[in-house]
Design an enzyme around this catalytic site. Structure first.
Site, PDB file in Angstrom:
ATOM      1  N   SER A   1      10.490   5.755  10.656  1.00 29.16           N
ATOM      2  CA  SER A   1       9.513   4.793  11.187  1.00 29.16           C
ATOM      3  C   SER A   1       8.217   4.796  10.387  1.00 29.16           C
ATOM      4  CB  SER A   1       9.229   5.105  12.659  1.00 29.16           C
ATOM      5  OG  SER A   1       8.721   6.424  12.764  1.00 29.16           O
TER       6      SER A   1
ATOM      7  N   ALA B   1       6.305   3.472   6.533  1.00 35.80           N
ATOM      8  CA  ALA B   1       6.085   2.152   5.934  1.00 35.80           C
ATOM      9  C   ALA B   1       7.394   1.475   5.568  1.00 35.80           C
ATOM     10  CB  ALA B   1       5.204   2.291   4.690  1.00 35.80           C
ATOM     11  N   ALA B   2       8.339   2.228   5.002  1.00 32.57           N
ATOM     12  CA  ALA B   2       9.602   1.617   4.567  1.00 32.57           C
ATOM     13  C   ALA B   2      10.440   1.183   5.771  1.00 32.57           C
ATOM     14  CB  ALA B   2      10.387   2.589   3.692  1.00 32.57           C
TER      15      ALA B   2
ATOM     16  N   LYS C   1      12.435  11.163  13.559  1.00 34.30           N
ATOM     17  CA  LYS C   1      12.450  12.600  13.876  1.00 34.30           C
ATOM     18  C   LYS C   1      11.058  12.939  14.402  1.00 34.30           C
ATOM     19  CE  LYS C   1      12.596  15.430  10.308  1.00 34.30           C
ATOM     20  NZ  LYS C   1      13.103  16.183   9.155  1.00 34.30           N
TER      21      LYS C   1
ATOM     22  N   HIS D   1       3.558  16.935  -3.822  1.00 35.63           N
ATOM     23  CA  HIS D   1       2.989  15.758  -3.154  1.00 35.63           C
ATOM     24  C   HIS D   1       3.994  14.628  -2.953  1.00 35.63           C
ATOM     25  CE1 HIS D   1      -0.064  12.894  -1.995  1.00 35.63           C
ATOM     26  NE2 HIS D   1       0.253  12.087  -2.980  1.00 35.63           N
TER      27      HIS D   1
ATOM     28  N   ARG E   1       5.170   9.281 -10.754  1.00 36.21           N
ATOM     29  CA  ARG E   1       4.682   8.103 -10.038  1.00 36.21           C
ATOM     30  C   ARG E   1       3.201   7.842 -10.318  1.00 36.21           C
ATOM     31  NH1 ARG E   1       2.089   7.383  -4.839  1.00 36.21           N
ATOM     32  NH2 ARG E   1       2.068   9.647  -4.695  1.00 36.21           N
TER      33      ARG E   1
ATOM     34  N   LEU F   1       3.397   3.390  -1.487  1.00 35.50           N
ATOM     35  CA  LEU F   1       3.406   2.551  -0.283  1.00 35.50           C
ATOM     36  C   LEU F   1       3.900   1.161  -0.666  1.00 35.50           C
ATOM     37  CD1 LEU F   1       0.089   3.659   1.459  1.00 35.50           C
ATOM     38  CD2 LEU F   1       2.400   3.928   2.357  1.00 35.50           C
TER      39      LEU F   1
HETATM   40  P1  FAD Z   1       7.587   8.375   5.657  1.00 34.99           P
HETATM   41  O1  FAD Z   1       6.347   7.638   5.939  1.00 34.99           O
HETATM   42  O2  FAD Z   1       7.450   9.796   5.236  1.00 34.99           O
HETATM   43  O3  FAD Z   1       8.463   8.282   6.964  1.00 34.99           O
HETATM   44  C1  FAD Z   1       9.667   8.990   7.076  1.00 34.99           C
HETATM   45  C2  FAD Z   1      10.255   8.688   8.431  1.00 34.99           C
HETATM   46  O4  FAD Z   1      11.579   9.191   8.476  1.00 34.99           O
HETATM   47  C3  FAD Z   1       9.505   9.333   9.578  1.00 34.99           C
HETATM   48  O5  FAD Z   1       9.459   8.427  10.651  1.00 34.99           O
HETATM   49  C4  FAD Z   1      10.387  10.516   9.942  1.00 34.99           C
HETATM   50  O6  FAD Z   1      10.279  10.882  11.297  1.00 34.99           O
HETATM   51  C5  FAD Z   1      11.749   9.925   9.655  1.00 34.99           C
HETATM   52  N1  FAD Z   1      12.808  10.913   9.428  1.00 34.99           N
HETATM   53  C6  FAD Z   1      12.896  11.856   8.465  1.00 34.99           C
HETATM   54  N2  FAD Z   1      14.036  12.552   8.602  1.00 34.99           N
HETATM   55  C7  FAD Z   1      14.675  12.034   9.673  1.00 34.99           C
HETATM   56  C8  FAD Z   1      15.873  12.337  10.337  1.00 34.99           C
HETATM   57  N3  FAD Z   1      16.686  13.322   9.939  1.00 34.99           N
HETATM   58  N4  FAD Z   1      16.219  11.614  11.427  1.00 34.99           N
HETATM   59  C9  FAD Z   1      15.404  10.615  11.887  1.00 34.99           C
HETATM   60  N5  FAD Z   1      14.261  10.288  11.294  1.00 34.99           N
HETATM   61  C10 FAD Z   1      13.900  10.988  10.197  1.00 34.99           C
HETATM   62  N6  FAD Z   1       1.138   6.719  -1.394  1.00 34.99           N
HETATM   63  C11 FAD Z   1       0.401   5.644  -1.748  1.00 34.99           C
HETATM   64  O7  FAD Z   1       0.956   4.650  -2.240  1.00 34.99           O
HETATM   65  N7  FAD Z   1      -0.953   5.662  -1.555  1.00 34.99           N
HETATM   66  C12 FAD Z   1      -1.608   6.725  -1.017  1.00 34.99           C
HETATM   67  O8  FAD Z   1      -2.812   6.692  -0.851  1.00 34.99           O
HETATM   68  C13 FAD Z   1      -0.859   7.867  -0.659  1.00 34.99           C
HETATM   69  N8  FAD Z   1      -1.454   8.969  -0.142  1.00 34.99           N
HETATM   70  C14 FAD Z   1      -0.687  10.005   0.280  1.00 34.99           C
HETATM   71  C15 FAD Z   1      -1.307  11.107   0.900  1.00 34.99           C
HETATM   72  C16 FAD Z   1      -0.527  12.146   1.385  1.00 34.99           C
HETATM   73  C17 FAD Z   1      -1.197  13.311   2.056  1.00 34.99           C
HETATM   74  C18 FAD Z   1       0.878  12.109   1.231  1.00 34.99           C
HETATM   75  C19 FAD Z   1       1.730  13.233   1.733  1.00 34.99           C
HETATM   76  C20 FAD Z   1       1.485  11.043   0.603  1.00 34.99           C
HETATM   77  C21 FAD Z   1       0.717   9.994   0.124  1.00 34.99           C
HETATM   78  N9  FAD Z   1       1.306   8.888  -0.486  1.00 34.99           N
HETATM   79  C22 FAD Z   1       0.549   7.816  -0.856  1.00 34.99           C
HETATM   80  C23 FAD Z   1       2.754   8.755  -0.535  1.00 34.99           C
HETATM   81  C24 FAD Z   1       3.197   7.829   0.597  1.00 34.99           C
HETATM   82  O9  FAD Z   1       2.442   8.118   1.747  1.00 34.99           O
HETATM   83  C25 FAD Z   1       4.664   8.001   0.914  1.00 34.99           C
HETATM   84  O10 FAD Z   1       5.428   7.957  -0.252  1.00 34.99           O
HETATM   85  C26 FAD Z   1       5.143   6.901   1.854  1.00 34.99           C
HETATM   86  O11 FAD Z   1       4.311   6.836   2.978  1.00 34.99           O
HETATM   87  C27 FAD Z   1       6.568   7.167   2.265  1.00 34.99           C
HETATM   88  O12 FAD Z   1       6.912   6.247   3.268  1.00 34.99           O
HETATM   89  P2  FAD Z   1       8.385   6.249   3.850  1.00 34.99           P
HETATM   90  O13 FAD Z   1       8.429   5.172   4.835  1.00 34.99           O
HETATM   91  O14 FAD Z   1       9.353   6.261   2.743  1.00 34.99           O
HETATM   92  O15 FAD Z   1       8.511   7.673   4.557  1.00 34.99           O
HETATM   93  C1  SIN Z   2      -4.341  10.028  -3.066  1.00 37.24           C
HETATM   94  O1  SIN Z   2      -5.057   9.436  -2.278  1.00 37.24           O
HETATM   95  O2  SIN Z   2      -4.762  10.759  -3.972  1.00 37.24           O
HETATM   96  C2  SIN Z   2      -2.881   9.864  -2.942  1.00 37.24           C
HETATM   97  C3  SIN Z   2      -2.494   8.612  -3.580  1.00 37.24           C
HETATM   98  C4  SIN Z   2      -1.030   8.608  -3.821  1.00 37.24           C
HETATM   99  O3  SIN Z   2      -0.359   9.596  -3.612  1.00 37.24           O
HETATM  100  O4  SIN Z   2      -0.542   7.570  -4.275  1.00 37.24           O
END
Ligand code: FAD
Ligand code: SIN
Length: 540
Positions: A17, A19-20, A39, A357, A392, A398
């Site tokens: 749940s 961004a993707a 999760k 990260h 990356r 995001l």
């Molecule tokens: P996530 O947002 O990690 O969501 C994963 C989902 O999967 C969650 O809902 C979780 O509960 C669920 N899940 C996992 N395993 C299971 C399971 N077994 N069963 C059911 N559900 C499960 N990127 C940028 O572009 N800009 C930024 O400024 C930036 N800042 C960041 C700062 C931090 C501190 C971090 C850690 C990352 C940052 N990133 C940034 C990277 C970016 O946030 C992530 O790559 C992105 O949010 C991933 O999104 P997602 O939807 O793929 O996964």
């Molecule tokens: C940060 O704000 O430095 C994280 C940005 C990112 O991981 O893309």
């Protein structure tokens, strides 16, 4: 159906749940009934924690070509050009949709009402990061979640840990891969395992950062989607490309708090701390002409070098030369957090260390978000789409979630009539397992994996260290498999199994790459080969 089991059916299941996951669900929900599983809490992924922002070409002096070139340079040429172009050209549209959803991006008064403020991060040749102060992720997560909650075709179910994909053995696309019909998932509240079936399944489970003891990622980033897809027969690629962020707060109590790269983007300097040879020196210019704004792999490696050379615990990140008001206005969340820990960033430097990260590798997908397995799509950090290559570019991830979430949804909608109803599926069998009598085994193995991954598979690698890690993985595999066979699944056990599986994929990929490129740096092969090649692992 076993006495303790239940089966639920939806049109499409989205696992995750963030961004993707939510982007995919929202794009499907005009026409289909979508189940989103998470999760733990619905806001527990990395998305909520994102700080810096989202990269998009919005400034009149900037071009798609610039953003594409910056992405490919950061990615060490391992990126797939077609993917890079496709994502970057869709970025302005993705931002527009977020604005429509109500994300309150910062605007820049000096550029007129409504113009979005653009900050800068390492590897970007222009200012092109839209942001909501230093807490962009929380604003994005909240807006997407509100929209999903308001949509009657989306069912959001927290506290479900997907264990494995439900697969059939026909309609093969690649060797041995069966069609996917949904997931088995643990109800984390009741301990029951349920079957969730669907005509299409989308993995959006985030990264695998918690393979490492020091990581900026949330606790649930245990590579579940990558491990599940691999076990079901999908290929994974470039798993050796683990990104270490240069500036994680060094604090004995708070271990994974990120200090956004935008602090360097807005003028912050990395310096050697007092009490060392060369104290106070701004050291990055010695390593790269872009200094603090070089891509992350270069900055993290330079910091690692200085920390090891001088026997330091940390280096300093200093933005105290900027006016206090400027610092407070740009970084309100970080400033408040640090004040709570006794650090005033407007007056003094912040102690920082590199930490894991971002997971650049993952489940291989095409431009439509399709994996190798019919019926299985994936989007976001659990994938390897070709966007990031060997490293990356900041704030491109995001963006990847939005573009591939929409792409997967579009392909599912386009092909909906060809997707069949799932057959009767085998129910989860818990008749031969008992409650664990030794939870300590899980804790011990978890700690061990994360330590040896940090020490042997970190920023600087050698073949010997990688082989040491692989040897330990082999020993643990037997132990974890036996534990898994005998005891009832729990969230910790599911995560341990996936962590180990993912660690194995990372180490195998690292051993397969006989060069240094981007995030994979090995003392045994410091040179970069003339031709960039993906590391593709094929399940047996
Ligand atoms: P996530 O947002 O990690 O969501 C994963 C989902 O999967 C969650 O809902 C979780 O509960 C669920 N899940 C996992 N395993 C299971 C399971 N077994 N069963 C059911 N559900 C499960 N990127 C940028 O572009 N800009 C930024 O400024 C930036 N800042 C960041 C700062 C931090 C501190 C971090 C850690 C990352 C940052 N990133 C940034 C990277 C970016 O946030 C992530 O790559 C992105 O949010 C991933 O999104 P997602 O939807 O793929 O996964
Ligand atoms: C940060 O704000 O430095 C994280 C940005 C990112 O991981 O893309």
């Amino acid at each position: 159906m076993g006495a303790q089991d239940n089966q639920f059916h939806h049109d499409v299941i989205v696992v995750g749940s963030g961004a993707a996951g939510l982007t995919t669900a929202l794009a499907l929900a005009d026409k289909l009934k979508v189940l989103v599983l998470a999760k733990g809490s619905l806001t527990g992924g990395s998305t909520s924690w994102a700080q810096g922002g989202i990269a998009a070409v919005l400034d009149s002096g900037d071009t798609f070509e610039n953003h594409i070139r910056d992405t490919m340079v950061a990615g060490g040429g391992l990126n797939r050009q077609e993917t890079v172009e496709s994502v970057i050209e869709r970025a302005p549209h993705a931002i527009e949709k977020l604005v429509q959803l109500g994300v309150p991006f910062n605007t820049d008064g000096s550029e007129g009402k409504g113009a979005l403020h653009l900050t800068r991060e390492g590897g970007h040749s222009h200012r092109r990061i839209v942001h909501v102060a230093d807490a962009t992720g929380w604003a994005v997560q909240s807006a997407l979640l509100s929209a999903a909650e308001a949509n009657p075709n989306i069912t959001l179910v927290p506290d479900r840990a997907a264990i494995d994909l439900i697969t059939g053995k026909h309609e093969e696309r690649y060797s041995g891969s069966g069609r996917v019909w949904g997931v088995y998932a643990l109800n984390q509240k009741t301990g029951r395992v349920d079957s969730y079936t669907a005509r299409a399944t989308v993995l959006a489970t985030g990264g695998a950062g918690r393979c490492y003891v020091f990581s900026t990622a949330p606790r649930g980033a245990t590579g579940d989607g990558i491990a599940m897809a691999w076990r079901a027969g999908a290929r994974v690629s470039n798993m050796e490309m683990m990104q270490f962020h240069p500036t994680c707060l060094y604090n004995l109590e708070v271990k994974n708090f990120l200090i956004t790269e935008a602090v360097r983007g807005e003028g912050g300097h990395l310096k050697l701390p007092p009490g060392t040879v060369g104290e106070g020196e701004r050291f990055m210019p010695r390593f790269d002409e872009r200094a603090e704004l070089a891509p992350r792999d270069i900055v993290a490696r330079a910091m690692d070098h200085e920390i090891k050379r001088l026997g330091l615990d940390y280096v300093h990140l200093d933005i105290s030369h900027k006016p206090p008001e400027f610092v407070r206005e740009h970084f309100p969340m970080i400033n408040e957090k640090l004040l709570g820990l006794g650090i005033d960033m407007t007056k003094e430097p912040i102690p920082v260390v590199p930490a894991q990260h971002y997971t650049c590798g993952g489940v291989m997908i095409d431009l439509k978000g399709r994996t190798d397995l019919p019926g299985l799509y994936a989007a976001g950090e659990c994938t390897e789409s070709g966007l990031h290559g060997a490293n990356r570019l900041a704030s491109n991830s995001l963006l990847e979630c939005f573009v591939f979430g929409e792409a997967a949804a579009a392909d599912i909608l386009e092909n909906w009539d060809n997707f069949k109803e799932p057959p009767a599926v085998r129910q989860w069998d818990s008749s031969r397992v008992s409650d664990s009598d030794e939870e300590v085994v899980i804790k011990q193995n978890w700690t061990e994996i994360r330590r040896f991954m940090w020490n042997y598979v970190g920023i600087v690698r050698t073949t010997k260290r990688l082989e040491r890690a692989q040897h330990r993985i082999r020993l643990l595999e037997e132990e974890v498999a036996e534990y898994y066979r005998h005891f009832r699944v729990s969230t910790d056990l599911i995560e341990l199994r996936n962590l180990l599986q993912t660690a194995d994929l990372i180490v195998r990929s690292a051993l397969n790459r006989h060069e240094s490129r981007g995030l994979h740096y090995t003392l045994d092969h410091p040179e970069t080969m003339s031709e960039a090649q993906d590391t593709i692992l094929v399940p047996r």
